[in-house]
Scaffold this motif. Structure first.
Motif, short mmCIF file in Angstrom:
data_model
loop_
_atom_site.label_atom_id
_atom_site.label_comp_id
_atom_site.label_asym_id
_atom_site.label_seq_id
_atom_site.Cartn_x
_atom_site.Cartn_y
_atom_site.Cartn_z
N UNK A 41 0.90 -1.22 0.04
CA UNK A 41 -0.16 0.09 0.04
C UNK A 41 0.76 1.25 0.07
N UNK A 42 1.93 1.47 0.91
CA UNK A 42 2.79 2.31 1.05
C UNK A 42 3.78 2.65 -0.37
N UNK A 43 4.02 1.41 -0.80
CA UNK A 43 4.77 1.56 -2.22
C UNK A 43 3.85 2.16 -3.27
N UNK A 44 2.61 1.72 -3.28
CA UNK A 44 1.77 2.37 -4.36
C UNK A 44 1.62 3.76 -4.29
N UNK A 45 1.56 4.15 -2.78
CA UNK A 45 1.17 5.76 -2.74
C UNK A 45 2.31 6.28 -3.08
N UNK A 46 3.65 5.82 -2.77
CA UNK A 46 4.81 6.57 -3.19
C UNK A 46 5.05 6.63 -4.59
N UNK A 47 4.53 5.55 -5.50
CA UNK A 47 4.61 5.38 -6.86
C UNK A 47 3.55 6.35 -7.44
N UNK A 48 2.26 6.63 -6.78
CA UNK A 48 1.26 7.44 -7.22
C UNK A 48 1.97 8.85 -7.15
#
Length: 170
Positions: A41-48
């Motif tokens: 979830x956090x990785x996806x937030x940083x990618x976004x």
């Protein structure tokens, strides 16, 4: 008879031990699953955030507290998502000419906590670069960040915060 009851007791203990090991393995798998889920979830937030389509702040629960450690001009605990966004993030972004872009060095997960270690840089409205290195400790619950503690170079932050005035809202 005595040896048979001794065998039954030993068998009972062995079965209990196997059940305990299975239970421990299931718990470890469950914890690993939670850690993997939270890290993703956090990785996806940083990618976004890097792509300009969102940010890790989208994961903040409405009642999340965010603590900025140290002695920067923004150091304190913000008791809600809105307090943090309105007192730090929106004023920060209004000082930027080009958005801050993160580059994750490492994401660590243990239990319900994800640690993000990353660099971020962009250009301030005065044309000068802003760059900093951050470590965020993010406590997760039900796929949301409920508590965050942030570490960064307060000298670089304060220089930027004082040097570049907040852009008035339209």
């Amino acid at each position: 008879m005595g040896s048979r009851s001794g065998w039954s007791a030993a068998a009972g203990l062995a079965i209990a031990g196997v059940q305990l090991m299975i239970s421990d393995a299931a718990l470890a798998q469950s914890v690993q699953g939670m850690e993997d889920h939270n890290r993703a979830l956090v990785a996806k937030g940083f990618e976004a955030w890097a792509n300009g389509t969102g940010s890790p702040y989208d994961l903040l629960a409405e009642d999340a507290s965010w603590t900025i450690t140290g002695n920067s001009m923004a150091s304190r605990t913000y008791p809600t998502k809105e307090a943090f966004m309105s007192e730090v993030i929106r004023p920060f972004n209004s000082r930027m000419q080009s958005r801050l872009i993160p580059s994750v060095r490492k994401l660590y997960a243990e239990g319900n906590t994800v640690i993000a270690f990353f660099d971020a840089q962009g250009t301030a409205r005065d044309g000068k670069p802003y760059a900093n290195t951050y470590a965020w400790i993010l406590e997760m619950k039900d796929s949301k960040i409920v508590r965050a503690t942030a570490f960064f170079d307060s000298i670089a932050f304060d220089d930027f915060w004082k040097r570049v005035p907040e852009k008035p809202a339209p």
